[in-house]
Design a protein around this motif. Sequence first.
Motif, PDB file in Angstrom:
ATOM      1  N   LEU A 112       0.819  -1.211   0.000  1.00 52.48           N
ATOM      2  CA  LEU A 112       0.000   0.000   0.000  1.00 52.48           C
ATOM      3  C   LEU A 112       0.855   1.264   0.000  1.00 52.48           C
ATOM      4  O   LEU A 112       0.522   2.260  -0.646  1.00 52.48           O
ATOM      5  N   ALA A 113       1.988   1.201   0.709  1.00 47.83           N
ATOM      6  CA  ALA A 113       2.843   2.392   0.768  1.00 47.83           C
ATOM      7  C   ALA A 113       3.351   2.748  -0.629  1.00 47.83           C
ATOM      8  O   ALA A 113       3.391   3.926  -1.008  1.00 47.83           O
ATOM      9  N   GLU A 114       3.713   1.714  -1.410  1.00 43.33           N
ATOM     10  CA  GLU A 114       4.184   1.989  -2.772  1.00 43.33           C
ATOM     11  C   GLU A 114       3.047   2.546  -3.627  1.00 43.33           C
ATOM     12  O   GLU A 114       3.223   3.507  -4.376  1.00 43.33           O
ATOM     13  N   LEU A 115       1.869   1.944  -3.484  1.00 42.15           N
ATOM     14  CA  LEU A 115       0.728   2.438  -4.261  1.00 42.15           C
ATOM     15  C   LEU A 115       0.466   3.912  -3.952  1.00 42.15           C
ATOM     16  O   LEU A 115       0.254   4.726  -4.866  1.00 42.15           O
ATOM     17  N   GLU A 116       0.491   4.261  -2.665  1.00 43.55           N
ATOM     18  CA  GLU A 116       0.208   5.651  -2.312  1.00 43.55           C
ATOM     19  C   GLU A 116       1.287   6.591  -2.828  1.00 43.55           C
ATOM     20  O   GLU A 116       0.995   7.715  -3.233  1.00 43.55           O
ATOM     21  N   ALA A 117       2.526   6.101  -2.843  1.00 49.17           N
ATOM     22  CA  ALA A 117       3.599   6.925  -3.406  1.00 49.17           C
ATOM     23  C   ALA A 117       3.356   7.148  -4.903  1.00 49.17           C
ATOM     24  O   ALA A 117       3.558   8.251  -5.425  1.00 49.17           O
ATOM     25  N   LEU A 123      -0.340  12.342  -9.347  1.00 56.39           N
ATOM     26  CA  LEU A 123      -1.079  13.592  -9.131  1.00 56.39           C
ATOM     27  C   LEU A 123      -0.162  14.799  -9.291  1.00 56.39           C
ATOM     28  O   LEU A 123      -0.568  15.824  -9.826  1.00 56.39           O
ATOM     29  N   ARG A 124       1.074  14.665  -8.840  1.00 54.87           N
ATOM     30  CA  ARG A 124       2.028  15.768  -9.050  1.00 54.87           C
ATOM     31  C   ARG A 124       2.217  16.020 -10.536  1.00 54.87           C
ATOM     32  O   ARG A 124       2.341  17.159 -10.974  1.00 54.87           O
ATOM     33  N   PHE A 162       9.047  17.160   5.593  1.00 55.80           N
ATOM     34  CA  PHE A 162       8.378  17.763   4.440  1.00 55.80           C
ATOM     35  C   PHE A 162       6.970  17.185   4.277  1.00 55.80           C
ATOM     36  O   PHE A 162       5.995  17.911   4.082  1.00 55.80           O
ATOM     37  N   ASP A 163       6.859  15.844   4.362  1.00 55.53           N
ATOM     38  CA  ASP A 163       5.562  15.192   4.161  1.00 55.53           C
ATOM     39  C   ASP A 163       4.550  15.629   5.224  1.00 55.53           C
ATOM     40  O   ASP A 163       3.369  15.814   4.934  1.00 55.53           O
ATOM     41  N   ILE A 164       5.015  15.779   6.466  1.00 60.86           N
ATOM     42  CA  ILE A 164       4.114  16.229   7.537  1.00 60.86           C
ATOM     43  C   ILE A 164       3.621  17.641   7.231  1.00 60.86           C
ATOM     44  O   ILE A 164       2.423  17.937   7.291  1.00 60.86           O
ATOM     45  N   LEU A 165       4.561  18.508   6.865  1.00 61.83           N
ATOM     46  CA  LEU A 165       4.177  19.888   6.569  1.00 61.83           C
ATOM     47  C   LEU A 165       3.227  19.940   5.381  1.00 61.83           C
ATOM     48  O   LEU A 165       2.257  20.713   5.378  1.00 61.83           O
ATOM     49  N   GLU A 166       3.467  19.080   4.376  1.00 58.62           N
ATOM     50  CA  GLU A 166       2.589  19.070   3.206  1.00 58.62           C
ATOM     51  C   GLU A 166       1.163  18.677   3.594  1.00 58.62           C
ATOM     52  O   GLU A 166       0.190  19.275   3.133  1.00 58.62           O
ATOM     53  N   CYS A 167       1.040  17.656   4.463  1.00 55.53           N
ATOM     54  CA  CYS A 167      -0.297  17.245   4.929  1.00 55.53           C
ATOM     55  C   CYS A 167      -1.017  18.419   5.593  1.00 55.53           C
ATOM     56  O   CYS A 167      -2.218  18.621   5.406  1.00 55.53           O
ATOM     57  N   LEU A 168      -0.280  19.177   6.391  1.00 55.35           N
ATOM     58  CA  LEU A 168      -0.901  20.254   7.159  1.00 55.35           C
ATOM     59  C   LEU A 168      -1.186  21.474   6.291  1.00 55.35           C
ATOM     60  O   LEU A 168      -2.258  22.078   6.372  1.00 55.35           O
ATOM     61  N   ILE A 169      -0.234  21.833   5.433  1.00 58.98           N
ATOM     62  CA  ILE A 169      -0.360  23.092   4.696  1.00 58.98           C
ATOM     63  C   ILE A 169      -1.313  22.946   3.509  1.00 58.98           C
ATOM     64  O   ILE A 169      -1.855  23.936   3.014  1.00 58.98           O
ATOM     65  N   LEU A 182       0.256   9.811  10.776  1.00 57.06           N
ATOM     66  CA  LEU A 182       1.107   8.612  10.827  1.00 57.06           C
ATOM     67  C   LEU A 182       0.859   7.713   9.626  1.00 57.06           C
ATOM     68  O   LEU A 182       1.791   7.157   9.044  1.00 57.06           O
ATOM     69  N   THR A 183      -0.411   7.578   9.218  1.00 57.50           N
ATOM     70  CA  THR A 183      -0.684   6.682   8.091  1.00 57.50           C
ATOM     71  C   THR A 183      -0.283   7.310   6.766  1.00 57.50           C
ATOM     72  O   THR A 183       0.155   6.625   5.859  1.00 57.50           O
ATOM     73  N   ARG A 184      -0.406   8.636   6.654  1.00 54.64           N
ATOM     74  CA  ARG A 184      -0.060   9.258   5.368  1.00 54.64           C
ATOM     75  C   ARG A 184       1.446   9.446   5.217  1.00 54.64           C
ATOM     76  O   ARG A 184       1.980   9.328   4.118  1.00 54.64           O
ATOM     77  N   VAL A 185       2.129   9.745   6.312  1.00 58.29           N
ATOM     78  CA  VAL A 185       3.562  10.044   6.200  1.00 58.29           C
ATOM     79  C   VAL A 185       4.402   8.773   6.386  1.00 58.29           C
ATOM     80  O   VAL A 185       5.416   8.598   5.722  1.00 58.29           O
ATOM     81  N   TRP A 186       3.961   7.901   7.281  1.00 56.79           N
ATOM     82  CA  TRP A 186       4.642   6.619   7.408  1.00 56.79           C
ATOM     83  C   TRP A 186       3.816   5.652   6.579  1.00 56.79           C
ATOM     84  O   TRP A 186       3.691   5.855   5.389  1.00 56.79           O
ATOM     85  N   ASP A 187       3.174   4.647   7.143  1.00 59.19           N
ATOM     86  CA  ASP A 187       2.225   3.876   6.352  1.00 59.19           C
ATOM     87  C   ASP A 187       1.244   3.227   7.292  1.00 59.19           C
ATOM     88  O   ASP A 187       1.364   3.331   8.502  1.00 59.19           O
ATOM     89  N   GLU A 188       0.258   2.546   6.715  1.00 58.29           N
ATOM     90  CA  GLU A 188      -0.834   2.051   7.545  1.00 58.29           C
ATOM     91  C   GLU A 188      -0.370   0.985   8.529  1.00 58.29           C
ATOM     92  O   GLU A 188      -1.056   0.671   9.472  1.00 58.29           O
ATOM     93  N   HIS A 189       0.819   0.416   8.284  1.00 56.87           N
ATOM     94  CA  HIS A 189       1.290  -0.627   9.170  1.00 56.87           C
ATOM     95  C   HIS A 189       2.179  -0.071  10.278  1.00 56.87           C
ATOM     96  O   HIS A 189       2.836  -0.820  10.976  1.00 56.87           O
ATOM     97  N   TRP A 190       2.221   1.271  10.370  1.00 58.27           N
ATOM     98  CA  TRP A 190       3.042   1.875  11.402  1.00 58.27           C
ATOM     99  C   TRP A 190       2.411   1.650  12.762  1.00 58.27           C
ATOM    100  O   TRP A 190       1.369   2.187  13.084  1.00 58.27           O
ATOM    101  N   TYR A 191       3.076   0.795  13.580  1.00 54.72           N
ATOM    102  CA  TYR A 191       2.580   0.574  14.921  1.00 54.72           C
ATOM    103  C   TYR A 191       3.634   0.974  15.938  1.00 54.72           C
ATOM    104  O   TYR A 191       3.609   0.543  17.073  1.00 54.72           O
ATOM    105  N   GLY A 192       4.605   1.743  15.494  1.00 55.00           N
ATOM    106  CA  GLY A 192       5.665   2.169  16.404  1.00 55.00           C
ATOM    107  C   GLY A 192       5.161   3.249  17.335  1.00 55.00           C
ATOM    108  O   GLY A 192       3.986   3.612  17.335  1.00 55.00           O
ATOM    109  N   PRO A 193       6.066   3.786  18.142  1.00 57.90           N
ATOM    110  CA  PRO A 193       5.652   4.806  19.112  1.00 57.90           C
ATOM    111  C   PRO A 193       5.188   6.088  18.431  1.00 57.90           C
ATOM    112  O   PRO A 193       5.810   6.551  17.467  1.00 57.90           O
TER     113      PRO A 193
END
Length: 230
Positions: A112-117, A123-124, A162-169, A182-193
């Motif tokens: 999924l992470a590759e697909l979203e990339a 889109l860019r 950059f990705d975090i700022l892009e989500c917000l801005i 966390l899901t948009r910048v890392w991926d849906e399987h991110w279960y870390g802290p």
Amino acid sequence: MSLKTLASEPLIRVLVVEDDEGIAWPLRRGLSRSGYQVESVATAAGALAAAPADVVLLDLGLPDMDGLEVCRRLREYSDAAVIVVTARGAEGDRVAALDEGADDYLVKPFGLAELEARIRAVLRRVRPPGSTAYAAGPVVLDPRSRRVTVRGAEVALTPKEFDILECLIADTGRAVSRHELLTRVWDEHWYGPGRVLDVHIAALRRKLAVDGLIETVYGHGFRLDPGTGG
Ligand code: CA
């Protein structure tokens, strides 16, 4: 101004054209969790009758029509980005799909992470130049060049910052949940802290050095205040 809870509000419309429910279902779930508005159909006829989308994920092996023909017909009336998603990985198949107007080609199985990339990349490419830079107060972010400036001076950010700022801005004023970031910048399987997000936010605030720009929305996430700085 009404304060809407927009954490799940669609940003980008994705049409999944896939007759294998075992593939379609996790795609729908994963993309929805990442904040996309997802519609799913299992046939070519459904794809051609569906509401306009920004991105079409197109399986080539459909029960009622070859996916390449669907791509050709979509191209006649739709400017959606088309990503062909298929088990057919031969070069000839990829060339045929790209010749029919597909913007990208992804061979199963994929993550999924590759697909979203890939979605972000197409889109860019398809969005007209000049329409993609975001500004909030003195901060300008250009997704195409991946450059950020504050009062005209370039600020070096890490890819995650950059990705975090892009989500917000990209949607100033909206409270973006920690989960969405966390899901948009890392991926849906991110279960870390979740602390990793706070560390990056702290670094972003320090580097941008615009007081009050990134607001903490307690118990939820973060919001970028468009009216800050100057
Ligand atoms: Ca199929």
